[in-house]
Scaffold this motif. Structure first.
Motif, mmCIF file in Angstrom:
data_model
loop_
_atom_site.group_PDB
_atom_site.id
_atom_site.type_symbol
_atom_site.label_atom_id
_atom_site.label_comp_id
_atom_site.label_asym_id
_atom_site.label_seq_id
_atom_site.Cartn_x
_atom_site.Cartn_y
_atom_site.Cartn_z
ATOM 1 N N LYS A 25 53.244 24.584 45.053
ATOM 2 C CA LYS A 25 53.535 26.022 45.121
ATOM 3 C C LYS A 25 54.339 26.366 46.373
ATOM 4 O O LYS A 25 55.232 27.226 46.341
ATOM 5 N N LEU A 38 57.929 25.487 45.697
ATOM 6 C CA LEU A 38 58.585 26.507 44.882
ATOM 7 C C LEU A 38 59.076 27.661 45.746
ATOM 8 O O LEU A 38 60.201 28.143 45.594
ATOM 9 N N GLU A 39 58.235 28.088 46.687
ATOM 10 C CA GLU A 39 58.630 29.184 47.573
ATOM 11 C C GLU A 39 59.779 28.764 48.483
ATOM 12 O O GLU A 39 60.711 29.550 48.733
ATOM 13 N N ARG A 55 63.580 28.967 47.181
ATOM 14 C CA ARG A 55 64.293 30.218 46.971
ATOM 15 C C ARG A 55 65.598 30.265 47.768
ATOM 16 O O ARG A 55 65.651 29.730 48.874
ATOM 17 N N HIS A 110 60.521 26.361 38.469
ATOM 18 C CA HIS A 110 59.188 26.521 37.894
ATOM 19 C C HIS A 110 58.607 25.157 37.548
ATOM 20 O O HIS A 110 59.326 24.167 37.432
ATOM 21 N N TRP A 155 55.752 29.235 39.376
ATOM 22 C CA TRP A 155 57.154 29.627 39.464
ATOM 23 C C TRP A 155 57.404 30.342 40.786
ATOM 24 O O TRP A 155 56.480 30.836 41.442
ATOM 25 N N ASN A 156 58.657 30.390 41.199
ATOM 26 C CA ASN A 156 59.055 31.317 42.252
ATOM 27 C C ASN A 156 59.699 32.526 41.571
ATOM 28 O O ASN A 156 59.870 32.517 40.340
ATOM 29 N N PRO A 157 60.035 33.590 42.305
ATOM 30 C CA PRO A 157 60.492 34.816 41.626
ATOM 31 C C PRO A 157 61.649 34.597 40.643
ATOM 32 O O PRO A 157 61.599 35.046 39.503
ATOM 33 N N ASP A 212 66.688 36.659 42.520
ATOM 34 C CA ASP A 212 65.493 36.481 43.338
ATOM 35 C C ASP A 212 65.024 37.819 43.906
ATOM 36 O O ASP A 212 63.826 38.134 43.896
ATOM 37 N N SER A 262 61.605 39.824 43.033
ATOM 38 C CA SER A 262 60.672 40.150 44.117
ATOM 39 C C SER A 262 60.359 41.641 44.137
ATOM 40 O O SER A 262 59.202 42.046 44.312
ATOM 41 N N ARG A 319 53.505 36.254 45.944
ATOM 42 C CA ARG A 319 54.839 36.297 45.351
ATOM 43 C C ARG A 319 55.157 35.041 44.560
ATOM 44 O O ARG A 319 55.929 35.065 43.628
ATOM 45 N N THR A 320 54.632 33.904 44.954
ATOM 46 C CA THR A 320 54.793 32.695 44.139
ATOM 47 C C THR A 320 53.659 32.692 43.129
ATOM 48 O O THR A 320 52.503 32.616 43.508
#
Length: 301
Positions: free
Chosen positions: A118, A121-122, A125, A130, A141-143, A280, A284, A296-297
Protein backbone atom coordinates in the motif's frame (compact mmCIF):
# COMPACT_ATOMS: atom_id res chain seq x y z
CA UNK A 1 -19.57 -22.31 -15.42
CA UNK A 2 -21.17 -24.51 -18.07
CA UNK A 3 -22.16 -27.48 -15.89
CA UNK A 4 -22.70 -29.97 -18.69
CA UNK A 5 -19.33 -29.33 -20.24
CA UNK A 6 -17.57 -29.09 -16.89
CA UNK A 7 -18.95 -32.43 -15.69
CA UNK A 8 -17.61 -34.52 -18.56
CA UNK A 9 -13.99 -35.14 -19.50
CA UNK A 10 -11.08 -33.11 -18.19
CA UNK A 11 -9.80 -29.59 -18.70
CA UNK A 12 -6.95 -31.14 -20.67
CA UNK A 13 -9.38 -32.82 -23.06
CA UNK A 14 -11.52 -29.72 -23.43
CA UNK A 15 -8.46 -27.60 -24.13
CA UNK A 16 -7.26 -30.03 -26.82
CA UNK A 17 -10.68 -29.98 -28.48
CA UNK A 18 -10.85 -26.20 -28.44
CA UNK A 19 -7.35 -25.73 -29.86
CA UNK A 20 -7.87 -28.46 -32.49
CA UNK A 21 -10.93 -26.55 -33.74
CA UNK A 22 -8.80 -23.43 -34.30
CA UNK A 23 -6.17 -25.01 -36.60
CA UNK A 24 -7.05 -25.50 -40.27
CA UNK A 25 -5.55 -28.25 -42.46
CA UNK A 26 -3.97 -25.61 -44.68
CA UNK A 27 -2.08 -24.10 -41.72
CA UNK A 28 -0.27 -27.40 -41.08
CA UNK A 29 0.30 -28.33 -44.72
CA UNK A 30 -2.55 -30.83 -45.11
CA UNK A 31 -4.94 -30.92 -48.07
CA UNK A 32 -8.45 -29.71 -47.19
CA UNK A 33 -9.93 -33.07 -48.20
CA UNK A 34 -13.23 -33.73 -49.88
CA UNK A 35 -16.69 -33.14 -48.54
CA UNK A 36 -17.87 -30.86 -45.75
CA UNK A 37 -16.33 -31.08 -42.28
CA UNK A 38 -18.70 -31.62 -39.38
CA UNK A 39 -16.60 -29.38 -37.14
CA UNK A 40 -14.07 -26.62 -37.89
CA UNK A 41 -10.36 -27.24 -37.63
CA UNK A 42 -8.43 -30.49 -37.68
CA UNK A 43 -9.97 -33.93 -37.37
CA UNK A 44 -8.76 -36.16 -34.55
CA UNK A 45 -6.94 -38.49 -36.92
CA UNK A 46 -5.17 -35.56 -38.58
CA UNK A 47 -3.89 -34.18 -35.30
CA UNK A 48 -2.88 -37.63 -34.06
CA UNK A 49 -0.88 -38.22 -37.23
CA UNK A 50 0.83 -34.84 -36.96
CA UNK A 51 1.72 -35.52 -33.31
CA UNK A 52 2.97 -39.05 -34.03
CA UNK A 53 0.52 -40.82 -31.70
CA UNK A 54 -2.27 -43.32 -32.35
CA UNK A 55 -5.77 -42.10 -33.08
CA UNK A 56 -7.15 -44.30 -30.29
CA UNK A 57 -4.74 -42.82 -27.75
CA UNK A 58 -5.55 -39.25 -28.76
CA UNK A 59 -9.29 -39.96 -28.65
CA UNK A 60 -8.97 -41.32 -25.10
CA UNK A 61 -6.86 -38.32 -24.15
CA UNK A 62 -9.38 -35.85 -25.51
CA UNK A 63 -12.31 -37.65 -23.87
CA UNK A 64 -10.60 -37.73 -20.48
CA UNK A 65 -10.15 -41.50 -20.37
CA UNK A 66 -6.35 -41.13 -20.58
CA UNK A 67 -5.01 -38.68 -18.00
CA UNK A 68 -1.26 -39.23 -17.86
CA UNK A 69 0.40 -38.25 -21.15
CA UNK A 70 4.19 -38.25 -21.18
CA UNK A 71 6.10 -34.96 -21.57
CA UNK A 72 7.11 -36.01 -25.10
CA UNK A 73 3.45 -36.53 -26.07
CA UNK A 74 2.52 -33.13 -24.62
CA UNK A 75 5.34 -31.46 -26.56
CA UNK A 76 4.36 -33.25 -29.77
CA UNK A 77 0.76 -32.11 -29.40
CA UNK A 78 1.91 -28.54 -28.75
CA UNK A 79 3.96 -28.56 -31.95
CA UNK A 80 1.10 -30.07 -33.97
CA UNK A 81 -1.33 -27.48 -32.61
CA UNK A 82 1.17 -24.67 -33.33
CA UNK A 83 0.97 -23.45 -29.73
CA UNK A 84 3.02 -20.48 -28.66
CA UNK A 85 5.07 -20.68 -25.47
CA UNK A 86 2.37 -19.48 -23.01
CA UNK A 87 -0.12 -21.94 -24.52
CA UNK A 88 2.48 -24.72 -24.46
CA UNK A 89 3.14 -24.02 -20.77
CA UNK A 90 -0.59 -24.12 -20.11
CA UNK A 91 -0.85 -27.50 -21.84
CA UNK A 92 1.94 -28.83 -19.60
CA UNK A 93 0.10 -27.54 -16.52
CA UNK A 94 -3.14 -29.18 -17.63
CA UNK A 95 -1.38 -32.50 -18.19
CA UNK A 96 0.17 -32.35 -14.73
CA UNK A 97 -3.17 -31.48 -13.18
CA UNK A 98 -4.96 -34.33 -15.01
CA UNK A 99 -2.41 -36.84 -13.70
CA UNK A 100 -3.20 -36.10 -10.05
CA UNK A 101 -5.11 -38.94 -8.45
CA UNK A 102 -6.36 -37.01 -5.41
CA UNK A 103 -7.95 -33.64 -6.17
CA UNK A 104 -6.94 -30.80 -3.93
CA UNK A 105 -9.66 -29.18 -1.87
CA UNK A 106 -10.26 -25.68 -3.24
CA UNK A 107 -10.01 -22.79 -0.81
CA UNK A 108 -10.80 -19.12 -1.17
CA UNK A 109 -7.53 -17.19 -1.49
CA UNK A 110 -6.67 -14.31 0.81
CA UNK A 111 -7.61 -10.79 -0.29
CA UNK A 112 -5.20 -9.18 2.18
CA UNK A 113 -2.68 -6.67 0.81
CA UNK A 114 0.49 -6.07 2.84
CA UNK A 115 1.05 -2.57 4.29
CA UNK A 116 4.32 -2.23 2.37
CA UNK A 117 2.49 -2.71 -0.94
CA UNK A 118 0.00 0.00 0.00
CA UNK A 119 2.93 2.34 0.69
CA UNK A 120 4.32 1.54 -2.76
CA UNK A 121 0.98 2.45 -4.34
CA UNK A 122 1.05 5.83 -2.62
CA UNK A 123 4.69 6.42 -3.60
CA UNK A 124 3.92 5.78 -7.27
CA UNK A 125 1.59 8.76 -7.59
CA UNK A 126 0.70 10.32 -9.99
CA UNK A 127 1.17 7.07 -11.93
CA UNK A 128 -2.12 5.16 -11.64
CA UNK A 129 -1.57 1.80 -9.96
CA UNK A 130 -3.64 -0.94 -8.38
CA UNK A 131 -3.29 -4.46 -7.01
CA UNK A 132 -5.54 -7.17 -8.41
CA UNK A 133 -6.20 -10.74 -7.33
CA UNK A 134 -5.68 -13.77 -9.58
CA UNK A 135 -9.27 -13.34 -10.82
CA UNK A 136 -8.95 -9.57 -11.29
CA UNK A 137 -10.56 -8.31 -8.09
CA UNK A 138 -9.24 -4.80 -7.42
CA UNK A 139 -7.84 -5.15 -3.90
CA UNK A 140 -5.88 -1.91 -3.42
CA UNK A 141 -5.23 1.25 -5.40
CA UNK A 142 -3.90 4.78 -5.35
CA UNK A 143 -6.25 7.64 -6.37
CA UNK A 144 -5.49 7.49 -10.10
CA UNK A 145 -5.41 3.70 -10.10
CA UNK A 146 -9.13 3.58 -9.38
CA UNK A 147 -10.20 6.76 -11.21
CA UNK A 148 -8.52 5.60 -14.44
CA UNK A 149 -11.24 2.94 -14.70
CA UNK A 150 -13.99 5.52 -15.02
CA UNK A 151 -17.10 4.67 -13.04
CA UNK A 152 -15.65 1.77 -11.07
CA UNK A 153 -15.53 3.89 -7.92
CA UNK A 154 -19.36 3.90 -8.00
CA UNK A 155 -19.37 0.14 -7.32
CA UNK A 156 -18.99 -1.30 -3.80
CA UNK A 157 -15.41 -2.41 -3.06
CA UNK A 158 -16.31 -6.11 -3.15
CA UNK A 159 -17.81 -5.76 -6.63
CA UNK A 160 -14.76 -4.10 -8.20
CA UNK A 161 -13.27 -6.60 -10.60
CA UNK A 162 -11.48 -5.95 -13.91
CA UNK A 163 -13.34 -8.62 -15.90
CA UNK A 164 -16.71 -7.64 -14.44
CA UNK A 165 -15.92 -4.03 -15.30
CA UNK A 166 -14.88 -4.53 -18.93
CA UNK A 167 -17.86 -6.78 -19.71
CA UNK A 168 -20.65 -5.27 -17.63
CA UNK A 169 -19.92 -1.61 -16.83
CA UNK A 170 -21.60 0.74 -19.35
CA UNK A 171 -18.54 3.03 -19.46
CA UNK A 172 -15.97 0.37 -20.35
CA UNK A 173 -16.68 0.04 -24.09
CA UNK A 174 -16.18 3.77 -24.59
CA UNK A 175 -13.22 4.04 -22.21
CA UNK A 176 -10.91 1.55 -23.94
CA UNK A 177 -9.82 2.31 -27.49
CA UNK A 178 -9.29 -1.45 -28.05
CA UNK A 179 -12.11 -2.86 -25.92
CA UNK A 180 -12.05 -6.15 -27.86
CA UNK A 181 -8.41 -6.75 -26.98
CA UNK A 182 -9.08 -5.89 -23.33
CA UNK A 183 -11.86 -8.44 -22.96
CA UNK A 184 -9.83 -11.16 -24.69
CA UNK A 185 -6.97 -10.59 -22.25
CA UNK A 186 -9.31 -10.80 -19.24
CA UNK A 187 -10.84 -14.07 -20.44
CA UNK A 188 -7.41 -15.52 -21.22
CA UNK A 189 -6.24 -14.98 -17.63
CA UNK A 190 -9.39 -16.55 -16.19
CA UNK A 191 -9.25 -19.47 -18.62
CA UNK A 192 -5.62 -20.16 -17.67
CA UNK A 193 -6.64 -20.29 -14.02
CA UNK A 194 -9.59 -22.57 -14.84
CA UNK A 195 -7.20 -25.05 -16.42
CA UNK A 196 -5.27 -25.69 -13.21
CA UNK A 197 -7.83 -24.78 -10.52
CA UNK A 198 -11.25 -25.28 -12.15
CA UNK A 199 -13.21 -25.55 -8.88
CA UNK A 200 -11.69 -22.49 -7.22
CA UNK A 201 -14.59 -20.68 -5.50
CA UNK A 202 -13.44 -17.20 -6.54
CA UNK A 203 -13.25 -18.30 -10.18
CA UNK A 204 -16.49 -20.29 -10.38
CA UNK A 205 -18.52 -17.45 -8.89
CA UNK A 206 -17.12 -14.82 -11.27
CA UNK A 207 -17.19 -16.99 -14.40
CA UNK A 208 -20.71 -18.16 -13.61
CA UNK A 209 -21.93 -14.58 -13.27
CA UNK A 210 -20.31 -13.46 -16.53
CA UNK A 211 -21.54 -16.50 -18.46
CA UNK A 212 -25.10 -15.57 -17.46
CA UNK A 213 -24.83 -11.83 -18.04
CA UNK A 214 -22.48 -11.47 -21.05
CA UNK A 215 -22.90 -13.38 -24.34
CA UNK A 216 -19.52 -11.96 -25.42
CA UNK A 217 -17.83 -13.50 -22.39
CA UNK A 218 -19.54 -16.85 -23.08
CA UNK A 219 -18.29 -16.81 -26.68
CA UNK A 220 -14.69 -16.05 -25.72
CA UNK A 221 -14.77 -18.53 -22.81
CA UNK A 222 -15.35 -21.39 -25.26
CA UNK A 223 -12.24 -20.50 -27.29
CA UNK A 224 -9.88 -21.59 -24.49
CA UNK A 225 -7.35 -18.87 -25.28
CA UNK A 226 -4.80 -18.49 -22.48
CA UNK A 227 -2.48 -15.75 -23.74
CA UNK A 228 -2.65 -12.66 -21.54
CA UNK A 229 -0.59 -9.47 -21.68
CA UNK A 230 1.72 -8.29 -18.90
CA UNK A 231 3.01 -5.07 -20.48
CA UNK A 232 2.40 -2.75 -23.41
CA UNK A 233 0.31 0.37 -23.91
CA UNK A 234 -3.37 1.24 -23.70
CA UNK A 235 -5.32 4.16 -25.10
CA UNK A 236 -8.14 5.58 -22.99
CA UNK A 237 -10.97 7.94 -23.91
CA UNK A 238 -11.43 9.19 -20.37
CA UNK A 239 -14.43 11.37 -19.46
CA UNK A 240 -12.37 13.43 -16.98
CA UNK A 241 -9.04 14.03 -18.76
CA UNK A 242 -9.70 13.19 -22.42
CA UNK A 243 -7.69 10.88 -24.65
CA UNK A 244 -4.39 9.49 -23.36
CA UNK A 245 -2.09 6.60 -24.21
CA UNK A 246 -0.23 5.11 -21.26
CA UNK A 247 2.33 2.37 -20.97
CA UNK A 248 1.57 -0.35 -18.44
CA UNK A 249 3.43 -3.08 -16.60
CA UNK A 250 1.92 -5.98 -14.67
CA UNK A 251 4.10 -7.60 -12.00
CA UNK A 252 3.48 -10.73 -9.93
CA UNK A 253 3.75 -10.06 -6.19
CA UNK A 254 5.81 -12.76 -4.52
CA UNK A 255 4.39 -14.39 -1.41
CA UNK A 256 0.76 -13.77 -2.39
CA UNK A 257 -1.98 -16.04 -3.81
CA UNK A 258 -1.56 -14.74 -7.34
CA UNK A 259 -1.81 -11.00 -6.69
CA UNK A 260 -0.45 -8.66 -9.37
CA UNK A 261 0.64 -5.03 -9.23
CA UNK A 262 -0.44 -3.10 -12.34
CA UNK A 263 1.18 0.30 -12.97
CA UNK A 264 0.49 2.79 -15.75
CA UNK A 265 3.18 5.27 -16.77
CA UNK A 266 4.08 8.16 -19.06
CA UNK A 267 7.13 10.33 -19.68
CA UNK A 268 7.36 13.35 -17.33
CA UNK A 269 6.55 16.54 -19.22
CA UNK A 270 4.33 14.78 -21.77
CA UNK A 271 0.64 15.57 -22.20
CA UNK A 272 -0.12 12.07 -20.91
CA UNK A 273 1.86 12.74 -17.73
CA UNK A 274 -0.06 16.00 -17.20
CA UNK A 275 -3.29 14.06 -17.68
CA UNK A 276 -2.17 11.56 -15.02
CA UNK A 277 -1.53 14.44 -12.62
CA UNK A 278 -5.01 15.84 -13.28
CA UNK A 279 -6.54 12.39 -12.81
CA UNK A 280 -4.73 11.94 -9.51
CA UNK A 281 -5.89 15.37 -8.28
CA UNK A 282 -9.48 14.78 -9.39
CA UNK A 283 -9.56 11.42 -7.63
CA UNK A 284 -8.05 12.91 -4.47
CA UNK A 285 -10.56 15.79 -4.43
CA UNK A 286 -13.42 13.36 -4.93
CA UNK A 287 -12.16 11.13 -2.13
CA UNK A 288 -11.75 14.12 0.18
CA UNK A 289 -15.32 15.28 -0.53
CA UNK A 290 -16.78 11.90 0.40
CA UNK A 291 -14.25 10.92 3.06
CA UNK A 292 -15.54 8.45 5.64
CA UNK A 293 -12.37 7.93 7.63
CA UNK A 294 -10.52 5.80 5.06
CA UNK A 295 -6.99 6.74 3.98
CA UNK A 296 -6.33 8.19 0.53
CA UNK A 297 -4.76 4.90 -0.57
CA UNK A 298 -7.73 2.57 -0.69
CA UNK A 299 -8.12 -1.11 -0.21
CA UNK A 300 -10.96 -3.61 -0.34
CA UNK A 301 -11.89 -5.11 3.03
Amino acid sequence: MDREQHSSGTELGRYLRARRAQVTPEEVGLPPGTGPRRTPGLRREELATLAGISIDYFTRLERGKETNPSPSVVDSLARALRLEEPEHDHLRSLAAHAARTAPERPTAPSRSVRPGVKLLLEAMRPQPAHVVSRTGDVLAWNPGGLRLLAGMEDWPARQRNIARYVFLHPTARDLFDDWGNQVRGCVARLRALAGTDPDAPDLTQLAGELLLKSPEFARLWERYDVRGHSYGSKTFHHPDVGDLTLGYQSMQLEGTPGHRLVVYHAEPGSTEYDAMVLLDLAASDSAHASRTGASRTGFAD
